[in-house]
Scaffold this active site. Structure first.
Site, mmCIF file in Angstrom:
data_model
loop_
_atom_site.group_PDB
_atom_site.id
_atom_site.type_symbol
_atom_site.label_atom_id
_atom_site.label_comp_id
_atom_site.label_asym_id
_atom_site.label_seq_id
_atom_site.Cartn_x
_atom_site.Cartn_y
_atom_site.Cartn_z
ATOM 1 C CB CYS A 167 -0.890 -0.105 1.148
ATOM 2 S SG CYS A 167 -2.043 1.471 1.288
ATOM 3 C CD GLU B 18 -3.353 -1.837 -1.720
ATOM 4 O OE1 GLU B 18 -4.428 -1.733 -2.270
ATOM 5 O OE2 GLU B 18 -2.636 -1.131 -0.911
#
Lengths: 228, 228, 228, 228
Positions: free
Chosen positions: C140, C214
């Protein structure tokens, strides 16, 4: 044995030698061995050790939560089950022989020494990983085995008139010595997986602190009869 | 039954009725019941359910760490032991019948749906207290019992030609239904200790979210054969 | 660069190359870059990213709890403060420009994809140590920086008519790139302290899984407009 | 004040009156107030209090992780920031005046009393919910405010020749009293959300234990000069 072959426990014990000696040869331990420990000191200790066992079971539960593999989960579950199925029952039997009952134990407030060691280990384990947790438990698991063996090897430790003979025999016995061997092996397995030299001082700090808190736990028993 | 007498689970189920219905009567469930579920969907589900069980055992370990009394610690330990001693073994047998082996399972990557439900419950439990944790597990524990009973009550659910008959019988069986009853009773015991009306919406949010994630878990099985 | 000098992040990215590529060059990312992303996909993403940020702040809080030294505690606190003082406010401004308000965001239910990634990282961090936690957050923190830089380097990523130009500029900007550099440096510092070759595969598993989650998070945005 | 209007803190304090009195009027406190506390006792206390603050910051980090809403997350973050930005710096200044430096402090081993209180609260908070955690911190946060106010109201507590006048003034001052008021208000807010009568005894047990561990913390200072 060369350093390279030395297990993690042996290394920690060597590097925390003074704390280890203060713990394993504490006056409380010597008095257990020669049978001169005041009964009140032992009763106080035993009740606190019962309360400690409950926190110890929580530590094994935490180990099962933290375990990275099924093998280690099962091992932690076995440790927890041994406390619930064997050790708590043994304590209750021992305690009854000394004139207390399980409800008495559950009502006993935890002493500061009991809180300090148990919560230190639980927090060290939650904060770090399974190796941190098991390192914090090692002085208890492995130390009791060493103390039991040492006392059982003396004449007074086995003498029929030593009121603490059964306690000594329990920790010197094959069943408990197997637990000790398993704990040493697990430390080595975890260390093989995640111990670095840079990390070692932090691990030693946990081990040494836990060892000193164990010595304080013995001292608590003596203080109980010293007006301390 | 009046609101005052209603157990916590019944109340949660009523207040999350739409999510509960979507979960317990999901197309995957209906296809299990009439035996039309594609084998590939079931195999995919079964492998993920095996991986989920490992996380479920971690949730019981967390429950033992969190339990405020010895009674609840022992109950959590029993739940963990049941997974290790019974449920994982049952899954391995079931899985072998469908042409997979335990090493295959352990190598299978966790699907997003498996991660979402299991880690959501673990985090809700760590963040809150034991009631939060057990509320998050309730859709799984109690829902499977309800689904098992419902499917076992249909002709096709019991039919000799239904390839999922054994799965249905397991969750409809007395042993599992006892687990369900215990879980409902524990929820009520925990709620009697620490549920307030002000807290209830937060508990319902955990329950509803967990229920929707269970429905997503069924959908994952269907997606596996839909090119999804 | 030789393997010995390579930082941990670079090594993880190389070993999870396929997952990393799928994440950083996802169709959602490419559509951000050329400005063709449907507004509804972006709005859906933005609301979920706001909810994710709250969990991200909890992850930094956990990092502060877990940090072995004051230096690392302060670093984790700074990360948490940056979310509270800067990133949440930026999101609210961005969101308002796209016709939503903060109360709308708080009411939005978390999507399964949001739950999966955030709770996976929180649990990996609680289960293991600070290195496990920061490895789970790396895709992230560092990935957004890489995506921002890549898109800002294209003509369409900077074009006045690209409605996502501000989003791109934020993550390509010096302030955020500094955060990225700090995160890479902290990974290396933590790895220097406690990474072993035996442990590396477990760390890579966390990194690769988080990277895939993600990519699922981007896909969630596309699904929102695809009737998915 | 009727029971219904009484805040949670007032109720806990009343129900743990003897422990509260032993803590807030401990001989160490009285000697701070009349300026007769041996300097060595204060120095020992101050160094341990510095080490305690680090664990206290971890407790606020845990509170941020556990907080059920953004409001409570921000409040916990503010508490952690106050320790990092204000209290640790104040301690370092105070400590320097008494002839120690920050590196000295960091090297000081934690005393058993420091470990017992800090780890007890951290574990009570991790095991339970945010209300359990804040209840464990209340004797520290609110008790220091009460002690500061009480000592500042005496002639000797304000006297120019009292070497502990600054310490007293800090905790009696408006800034710290605001922290106390906020902590009481947060306890009430959390209690309104999740306190039941069935749960109250467990909360009282945490409060009373933490209060006794605070008294032990004062005693530690006296023991440092008593050869204890």
């Amino acid at each position: 044995m060369s350093g390279a072959q030395q297990g993690l426990f042996a290394r920690l014990k060597t590097d925390a030698a003074e704390a280890w000696r203060a713990y394993t040869t504490h006056a409380f331990v010597r008095a257990l061995g020669d049978g001169t420990l005041p009964v009140e000191a032992f009763r106080f200790y035993l009740a606190q050790d019962y309360l400690f066992l409950i926190q110890f079971a929580r530590a094994y539960a935490l180990a099962a939560y933290k375990a990275p593999t099924l093998v280690e989960m099962r091992q932690a579950a076995a440790g927890m089950n041994a406390i619930f199925d064997i050790e708590l029952a043994l304590h209750v039997r021992l305690v009854e022989r000394w004139g207390m009952s399980e409800p008495d134990l559950v009502r006993t407030p935890e002493a500061m020494e009991t809180i300090a060691y148990s919560r230190f280990v639980l927090d060290a384990g939650m904060r770090g990983d399974l190796l941190d947790l098991m390192t914090g438990l090692a002085p208890c698991i492995i130390g009791y085995g060493e103390i039991g063996r040492a006392l059982a090897a003396t004449a007074s430790g086995q003498a029929a008139h030593n009121p603490y003979r059964d306690w000594i025999a329990e920790y010197a016995g094959d069943a408990y010595q197997q637990v000790v061997g398993d704990a040493e092996a697990e430390l080595d397995r975890l260390a093989a997986g995640s111990l670095t030299e840079a990390r070692y001082p932090r691990l030693l700090a946990i081990f040494e602190r836990a060892t000193r808190l164990e010595a304080d736990f013995w001292q608590m028993g003596l203080n109980a009869v010293a007006g301390g």
